[in-house]
Scaffold this active site. Structure first.
Site, mmCIF file in Angstrom:
data_model
loop_
_atom_site.group_PDB
_atom_site.id
_atom_site.type_symbol
_atom_site.label_atom_id
_atom_site.label_comp_id
_atom_site.label_asym_id
_atom_site.label_seq_id
_atom_site.Cartn_x
_atom_site.Cartn_y
_atom_site.Cartn_z
ATOM 1 N N ARG A 125 -14.343 35.984 72.112
ATOM 2 C CA ARG A 125 -13.415 35.742 71.180
ATOM 3 C C ARG A 125 -13.409 34.527 70.054
ATOM 4 N NH1 ARG A 125 -12.186 40.466 72.057
ATOM 5 N NH2 ARG A 125 -10.722 40.822 73.570
ATOM 6 N N HIS A 161 -17.377 41.699 63.840
ATOM 7 C CA HIS A 161 -16.782 42.184 64.982
ATOM 8 C C HIS A 161 -17.347 43.820 65.282
ATOM 9 C CE1 HIS A 161 -13.455 41.106 67.765
ATOM 10 N NE2 HIS A 161 -14.464 41.310 68.632
#
Length: 314
Positions: A229, A277
């Site tokens: 993350r 991402h």
């Protein structure tokens, strides 16, 4: 199982409409509501989430299931008013394959100097770079969950020297994987990582873990790969570690702010490779099927198989 009356898609980052076709096919009788048109909150029984608005689910008295669209639930746990409703994450076998492919690419891309070869080719120059056998390059994987173990097996198959770290001991690990666990063994783990791959869950303990104290324990010139993350990383510490040479490069797929702003200093740092991402994605059909499976178990009075322990964070 009868369809829920209403399914709401909640996100502060994306419109979530890419899930509509799969959910309409799997829940033909349900009303689907998307950000900006949620209607009466007291009719919503299922919330499908990716960074949902804080406090909103507390206003849904009929809510039975909170479904993340990814493997992580940190974006849901961040809501201080989260109601006492099962929160489920995605378990997707194809996600492991996608993550494995990305991590193997990221490791080999730098270890084999592919960036330099691309630059040489663009300039029309035949230039060789030093060749290092994979067995001499030590790859450390922080986080030995489903995704971490899949990456470890693949990298071992490519001949890399692989070590892994987890918060608690793991059993049934693949042959050849050197395992470390707990705070007592973390420094020893880090000192042997020419490349460090972050696949940790995001919890209160791991937020900001990729910072100067950790970087200083890595071998000088190490490569950081963050596919966890964005909030695992202290961005200013990374830039300082690159400037000093403590880190030789970084491959980043997750960021605290997404999309990464155009003015962000990462874009102009040649030693950082950025991807948006995309290390791995779950097909909408799989998300819809797992939502149905989880809801069926909850309605039958059984715990959902992928319900998260919110105290642990995963």
């Amino acid at each position: 199982m009868s369809d829920p009356r209403t399914i709401a898609f909640l996100s502060t980052l994306i419109p979530m409409t890419h899930l509509e076709k799969a959910y309409r096919a799997r829940f033909p009788q349900a009303e689907l509501r998307f950000p900006g048109a949620l209607g009466a909150l007291d009719e919503i029984e299922v919330a499908v989430c990716w960074y949902p608005p804080e406090g909103l689910m507390a206003q849904m008295p009929k809510l039975q299931l909170v479904q993340s669209v990814g493997a992580g639930v940190d974006h849901i746990r961040a809501d201080p008013a989260l109601p006492d409703v099962p929160v489920c994450r995605i378990i997707d076998p194809d996600m492991g394959q996608g993550m494995t492919a990305y991590v193997c690419w990221a490791v080999t891309h730098r270890q084999r100097h592919m960036g330099a070869y691309l630059a040489s080719a663009a300039a029309g120059r035949w230039e060789e770079q030093p060749i290092q056998p994979p067995r001499e390059h030590r790859v450390g994987i922080a986080g030995l969950g489903t995704l971490g173990l899949a990456c470890a097996r693949a990298l071992l198959g490519l001949g890399y020297s692989v070590r892994g770290w987890s918060r608690s001991p793991k059993h049934g690990l693949p042959a050849g994987l050197q395992a470390f666990h707990g705070e007592a063994q973390r420094t020893e783990f880090l000192q042997g990582c020419d490349t460090l791959v972050c696949l940790l869950p995001l919890t209160d303990e791991t937020r900001g873990v990729l910072s100067q104290p950790l970087f200083d324990q890595l071998p000088r010139g190490a490569h950081l790969i963050n596919v966890g993350r964005g909030d695992h990383l202290v961005e200013t510490d990374l830039l300082q570690a690159l400037a000093s040479g403590q880190l030789g490069g970084a491959t980043l797929d997750a960021f605290s702010q997404e999309p990464l702003p155009a003015h962000h200093p990462f874009w102009s740092e040649a030693r950082i490779t950025i991807t948006p991402h995309i290390a791995t994605r779950t097909a909408p059909r799989v998300i819809a099927e797992q939502t149905a499976h989880n809801l069926a178990r909850i309605r039958a009075g059984r715990a959902a198989e992928v319900a998260v322990d919110l105290q642990r964070g995963y």
